[in-house]
Design a protein around this motif. Structure first.
Motif, PDB file in Angstrom:
ATOM      1  N   THR A  20      16.770  45.994  43.883  1.00 47.22           N
ATOM      2  CA  THR A  20      17.914  45.083  43.755  1.00 47.22           C
ATOM      3  C   THR A  20      17.515  43.857  42.946  1.00 47.22           C
ATOM      4  O   THR A  20      16.349  43.469  42.909  1.00 47.22           O
ATOM      5  CB  THR A  20      18.398  44.638  45.140  1.00 47.22           C
ATOM      6  N   TYR A  21      18.494  43.246  42.307  1.00 47.72           N
ATOM      7  CA  TYR A  21      18.252  42.076  41.465  1.00 47.72           C
ATOM      8  C   TYR A  21      19.310  41.023  41.747  1.00 47.72           C
ATOM      9  O   TYR A  21      20.458  41.344  42.051  1.00 47.72           O
ATOM     10  CB  TYR A  21      18.290  42.456  39.982  1.00 47.72           C
ATOM     11  N   THR A  22      18.932  39.759  41.628  1.00 45.48           N
ATOM     12  CA  THR A  22      19.886  38.683  41.831  1.00 45.48           C
ATOM     13  C   THR A  22      20.385  38.095  40.520  1.00 45.48           C
ATOM     14  O   THR A  22      21.230  37.214  40.526  1.00 45.48           O
ATOM     15  CB  THR A  22      19.253  37.558  42.674  1.00 45.48           C
ATOM     16  N   ASP A  23      19.873  38.585  39.400  1.00 47.50           N
ATOM     17  CA  ASP A  23      20.269  38.034  38.101  1.00 47.50           C
ATOM     18  C   ASP A  23      21.217  38.949  37.323  1.00 47.50           C
ATOM     19  O   ASP A  23      21.367  38.810  36.122  1.00 47.50           O
ATOM     20  CB  ASP A  23      19.029  37.746  37.259  1.00 47.50           C
ATOM     21  N   LYS A  33      24.573  52.658  43.599  1.00 53.92           N
ATOM     22  CA  LYS A  33      23.272  53.169  43.153  1.00 53.92           C
ATOM     23  C   LYS A  33      22.155  52.477  43.933  1.00 53.92           C
ATOM     24  O   LYS A  33      21.212  53.120  44.383  1.00 53.92           O
ATOM     25  CB  LYS A  33      23.085  52.946  41.658  1.00 53.92           C
ATOM     26  N   ASN A  34      22.251  51.152  44.095  1.00 59.24           N
ATOM     27  CA  ASN A  34      21.228  50.426  44.839  1.00 59.24           C
ATOM     28  C   ASN A  34      21.159  50.873  46.287  1.00 59.24           C
ATOM     29  O   ASN A  34      20.058  51.019  46.842  1.00 59.24           O
ATOM     30  CB  ASN A  34      21.483  48.924  44.778  1.00 59.24           C
ATOM     31  N   ILE A  35      22.299  51.100  46.918  1.00 58.01           N
ATOM     32  CA  ILE A  35      22.287  51.599  48.299  1.00 58.01           C
ATOM     33  C   ILE A  35      21.616  52.965  48.358  1.00 58.01           C
ATOM     34  O   ILE A  35      20.767  53.214  49.212  1.00 58.01           O
ATOM     35  CB  ILE A  35      23.713  51.652  48.889  1.00 58.01           C
ATOM     36  N   GLU A  81      33.313  35.177  45.456  1.00 59.27           N
ATOM     37  CA  GLU A  81      32.044  35.135  46.181  1.00 59.27           C
ATOM     38  C   GLU A  81      31.157  36.329  45.834  1.00 59.27           C
ATOM     39  O   GLU A  81      30.410  36.816  46.664  1.00 59.27           O
ATOM     40  CB  GLU A  81      32.309  35.108  47.695  1.00 59.27           C
ATOM     41  N   SER A  82      31.221  36.780  44.618  1.00 56.60           N
ATOM     42  CA  SER A  82      30.503  38.004  44.244  1.00 56.60           C
ATOM     43  C   SER A  82      28.987  37.866  44.314  1.00 56.60           C
ATOM     44  O   SER A  82      28.291  38.857  44.485  1.00 56.60           O
ATOM     45  CB  SER A  82      30.919  38.462  42.849  1.00 56.60           C
ATOM     46  N   ILE A  83      28.442  36.664  44.191  1.00 60.97           N
ATOM     47  CA  ILE A  83      26.986  36.488  44.242  1.00 60.97           C
ATOM     48  C   ILE A  83      26.435  36.870  45.621  1.00 60.97           C
ATOM     49  O   ILE A  83      25.266  37.230  45.749  1.00 60.97           O
ATOM     50  CB  ILE A  83      26.581  35.037  43.866  1.00 60.97           C
ATOM     51  N   THR A  84      27.272  36.827  46.645  1.00 62.90           N
ATOM     52  CA  THR A  84      26.774  37.133  47.980  1.00 62.90           C
ATOM     53  C   THR A  84      26.322  38.586  48.105  1.00 62.90           C
ATOM     54  O   THR A  84      25.432  38.888  48.896  1.00 62.90           O
ATOM     55  CB  THR A  84      27.836  36.811  49.057  1.00 62.90           C
ATOM     56  N   THR A  85      26.914  39.486  47.321  1.00 62.93           N
ATOM     57  CA  THR A  85      26.464  40.885  47.346  1.00 62.93           C
ATOM     58  C   THR A  85      25.027  40.985  46.851  1.00 62.93           C
ATOM     59  O   THR A  85      24.197  41.638  47.471  1.00 62.93           O
ATOM     60  CB  THR A  85      27.387  41.770  46.498  1.00 62.93           C
ATOM     61  N   ASN A  86      24.735  40.335  45.729  1.00 62.99           N
ATOM     62  CA  ASN A  86      23.370  40.353  45.195  1.00 62.99           C
ATOM     63  C   ASN A  86      22.364  39.821  46.210  1.00 62.99           C
ATOM     64  O   ASN A  86      21.300  40.416  46.410  1.00 62.99           O
ATOM     65  CB  ASN A  86      23.268  39.494  43.932  1.00 62.99           C
ATOM     66  N   ILE A  87      22.709  38.722  46.851  1.00 65.76           N
ATOM     67  CA  ILE A  87      21.801  38.088  47.806  1.00 65.76           C
ATOM     68  C   ILE A  87      21.602  38.973  49.031  1.00 65.76           C
ATOM     69  O   ILE A  87      20.476  39.156  49.510  1.00 65.76           O
ATOM     70  CB  ILE A  87      22.330  36.697  48.222  1.00 65.76           C
ATOM     71  N   PHE A  91      18.191  40.701  50.375  1.00 69.45           N
ATOM     72  CA  PHE A  91      17.754  40.510  51.751  1.00 69.45           C
ATOM     73  C   PHE A  91      17.399  41.851  52.394  1.00 69.45           C
ATOM     74  O   PHE A  91      16.367  41.971  53.064  1.00 69.45           O
ATOM     75  CB  PHE A  91      18.842  39.796  52.563  1.00 69.45           C
ATOM     76  N   ILE A  92      18.249  42.852  52.201  1.00 70.75           N
ATOM     77  CA  ILE A  92      17.987  44.183  52.769  1.00 70.75           C
ATOM     78  C   ILE A  92      16.679  44.737  52.219  1.00 70.75           C
ATOM     79  O   ILE A  92      15.838  45.241  52.962  1.00 70.75           O
ATOM     80  CB  ILE A  92      19.159  45.147  52.489  1.00 70.75           C
ATOM     81  N   GLU A  93      16.487  44.610  50.917  1.00 72.14           N
ATOM     82  CA  GLU A  93      15.246  45.117  50.316  1.00 72.14           C
ATOM     83  C   GLU A  93      14.032  44.341  50.828  1.00 72.14           C
ATOM     84  O   GLU A  93      13.005  44.948  51.165  1.00 72.14           O
ATOM     85  CB  GLU A  93      15.318  45.046  48.793  1.00 72.14           C
TER      86      GLU A  93
END
Length: 102
Positions: A20-23, A33-35, A81-87, A91-93
């Protein structure tokens, strides 16, 4: 890739790069795909769908652990609030990496 035994009878693949990436902007395709990649890499995770959005897209959850205490984290409830998905995905990773390294 390094293969580790974490749970009896299971193997997990420790990647040499992040899943996963935050950028990056999270599209639904990248999200699913990430899941999938997290579930493949960390077989102790569980994921299913809890329902569907108004557009008919599945709404997945990821379960970490099996303890008696339950904590619910949610992301991207509102459109801006789309940035919260990245974060949350990061966190999960990070949780999975810490669990494997104990």
């Amino acid at each position: 890739y390094e293969i580790l035994r974490c749970l009896v009878g299971s193997e997990m693949c420790i990647r040499d790069r992040s899943i996963t990436y935050t950028d990056r902007f999270y599209t639904s395709d990248l999200f699913y795909k990430n899941i999938r990649d997290l579930l493949i890499t960390y077989p102790f995770l569980q994921s299913e769908n809890i329902g569907f959005s108004v557009l008919g897209n599945p709404i997945p959850y990821v379960r970490l652990g099996r303890g008696s205490k339950h904590v619910f984290y949610s992301a991207s409830i509102h459109a801006n609030e789309s940035i919260t998905t990245n974060i949350l995905m990061k966190f999960i990773e990070a949780f999975c990496i810490a669990y494997v390294r104990k």
